[in-house]
Design an enzyme around this catalytic site. Structure first.
Site, mmCIF file in Angstrom:
data_model
loop_
_atom_site.group_PDB
_atom_site.id
_atom_site.type_symbol
_atom_site.label_atom_id
_atom_site.label_comp_id
_atom_site.label_asym_id
_atom_site.label_seq_id
_atom_site.Cartn_x
_atom_site.Cartn_y
_atom_site.Cartn_z
ATOM 1 C CB THR A 46 -0.903 0.034 1.242
ATOM 2 O OG1 THR A 46 -0.067 0.074 2.409
ATOM 3 C CG2 THR A 46 -1.787 -1.195 1.309
ATOM 4 C CE LYS A 63 -18.241 16.244 13.934
ATOM 5 N NZ LYS A 63 -18.435 14.998 14.723
#
Length: 566
Positions: free
Chosen positions: A188, A440
């Protein structure tokens, strides 16, 4: 208990070697064209490729390589790399493609973690091998993918690939392997921690090649000339080196030259009909064709993935050049194909705006992949195009566990991708963000991808990244980091005003800063982690005003996000 009635069909294993054997037998004269590291263009056929892959298998066996041993590669897209794909897996060894764009320490970690017995490398990476070799004591040999004449000066003892092949005749039968045995290993490209290994099987690789070739996916056929720009060290070039032989498509390899001018010239010379790559590559290609005033004479479609593709790029391909740009999504843990944005017959009858909205999403699953979105409580969310949650997937080419890891990442049999997404009633998925890249603000979420796509639609913006910036009142607010297009200018105020009417007012970034270039990961994605570190101490203009601006006044003024509804 009733005994199940079994079908009475041949039990022929799905092996990677069967793909090349099929191409050699039924598309033997089809060309494989490579722009070589040595500077010339090399041409041969699938029949030639299989013979040389068998010579490589013989050479590796003579060196003592056994089934299950890992063979590393540090190489660009070319015919010798393709031979390695099949010459290793064909007799049961594992082809381990290594990303040379990683830091040397990361590469050394990967080689050692994989326990590669031999590493084959293109001569452009000779100096890298000299750095790696002392750190990788278990590698038994380094093989330069060239001939004796072009062997580079090195401090590391290395063998010539062509000299090794010349010792063998290619008179070799591919053995029948267990289709569940390991075939390929990729690591990855995560931006934190050590890379993790994903070990594919022969079965998963062949099924992935079949899925990728479907008409609703890449739609490959023997009529195609395919140029994979996505590197063969990046999740097996999205399966194209396996799907092209399966379908008999002509293969065109660009080598190390991935600039717009070089890619365009190769596409035109070889009548390329299909290509695939990440957005940063297409940005260079589109810039070249626009500035040079040229057009594509054969290119019909291109798959764009690796990171979210700006809608402006999709429109430019289609509206300016008549090329179908297929937005896709996947990941190393999925071999990598998950979804592709292609319309069915009914969807093609809808209005152009509706079609465009669908095509800007990451798309519909390919057969073999199932997906769902779940909320914080783990419950599945509705497919209404509005609700967004954590994206989970499963399928025969999706990871069960990482290489040399005992624990499984699965949740109730599903793999959590780390992406946040919505799925609409058509089954089209849209990535709203990586879970770690969502912003957020107060108690509401802002998609950094949506903010970036709007910025890139501005004619003066070449590239943009949106990251969370600390805020004393809202905890996080979006900061836009922009690279201007050469010869064009835009101010901070003009760019922020460009968002008016395009997103909710509280989504508009609190600030925009301009840089000469944006950092990317080794696979071409925006390096958000580095950007967050770089701008960790950046103070937003709105943050400086907080002490002198009461909360109620700020809400009334609209300079901050509205609170979440109760």
């Amino acid at each position: 208990m009733t005994t199940p009635l079994h079908g009475q069909m041949m039990d022929v294993p799905l092996t990677v070697s069967s793909l090349l054997a099929h191409a050699s037998r039924y598309f033997g004269a089809t060309e494989i064209v490579s722009k070589r590291i040595e500077g010339d263009v090399h041409r041969y056929t699938y029949r030639d490729c299989e013979k040389r892959a068998k010579q490589l298998a013989q050479a590796l066996i003579a060196l003592g390589v056994e089934p299950g041993d890992r063979i590393g590669t540090l190489a660009w897209n070319g015919y010798r790399h393709l031979e390695t794909y099949y010459g290793t897996t064909g007799f049961g060894a594992v082809c381990h493609t290594i990303n040379p764009r990683l830091f040397p320490d990361q590469i050394a970690y990967i080689v050692n973690h994989a326990d590669d017995s031999y590493v084959l490398f293109d001569i452009t990476f000779a100096s890298l091998v000299d750095v790696l070799a002392p750190q990788c004591p278990n590698v038994r040999g380094w093989i330069a993918m060239t001939d004796d004449m072009h062997m580079p000066p090195m401090s590391t003892a290395a063998s010539s690939y062509e000299a090794l092949l010349a010792k063998h005749d290619g008179n070799f039968d591919w053995p029948l392997l267990d289709e569940r045995s390991a075939s390929n290993l990729c690591y990855t490209s995560g931006t934190t921690g050590n890379p993790k290994g994903v070990l594919y099987s022969h079965r998963s690789t062949v099924l992935h090649a079949l899925g990728a070739s479907l008409p609703g996916a890449m739609g490959l056929s023997a009529r195609d000339s395919v140029l994979p720009v996505v590197p063969m060290f990046h999740v097996n070039a999205w399966g194209i080196p396996h799907a092209a032989p399966l379908t008999g498509a002509k293969l065109v390899f660009p080598g190390k030259d991935l600039d717009g001018k070089s890619l365009y010239a190769l596409m035109e010379a070889e009548r390329v009909t299909c290509s695939a790559g990440v957005p940063t590559v297409w940005l260079g290609l589109l810039s070249y064709v626009r500035e040079a005033g040229v057009r594509f004479s054969s290119l019909e479609r291109t798959v764009i993935g690796g990171s979210a593709c700006p809608p402006a790029m999709l429109r430019m391909f289609k509206e300016d050049y008549g090329v179908e740009a297929i937005h896709g999504w996947g990941m190393t843990e999925m071999s990598p194909l998950g979804t592709l944005a292609r319309l069915n017959w009914e969807q093609t009858q809808r209005s152009p705006d509706e079609q465009r909205r669908l095509l800007e999403k990451q798309g519909h699953v390919v057969y073999g992949v199932d997906m769902k979105i779940v909320g914080a409580d783990g419950q599945e969310l509705p497919w209404d195009g509005v609700a967004f949650g954590d994206l989970h997937v499963r399928g025969p080419w999706v990871i069960d566990r990482y290489f040399r890891k005992d624990d499984s990442p699965l949740a109730d049999g599903w793999f959590p991708t780390g992406d946040v997404a919505t799925i609409d009633r058509d089954g089209f998925m849209r990535i709203t963000d990586r879970s770690k890249d969502l912003i957020k603000s107060g108690c509401e979420w802002i998609s950094s991808i949506d903010i970036e796509n709007i910025a890139i639609a501005h004619p003066a913006v070449a590239e943009a990244a949106c990251i969370a910036c600390a805020h004393p009142l809202w905890v996080e607010r979006p900061l836009l980091v922009v690279v201007k297009r050469a010869g064009l200018d835009v101010t901070r105020e003009e760019l922020l005003a460009f968002y008016e009417g395009k997103v909710a007012k509280w989504w508009i970034p609190d600030d925009a800063v301009f840089v000469d270039q944006l950092l990317h990961t080794a696979t071409g994605k925006l390096h958000k982690l580095k950007l967050r570190e770089q701008f960790r101490d950046h103070v937003l203009p709105s943050a400086r005003d907080v002490e002198n601006c009461p909360l109620t006044d700020r809400m009334t003024a609209g300079s901050g996000p509205t609170p979440a509804p109760e």
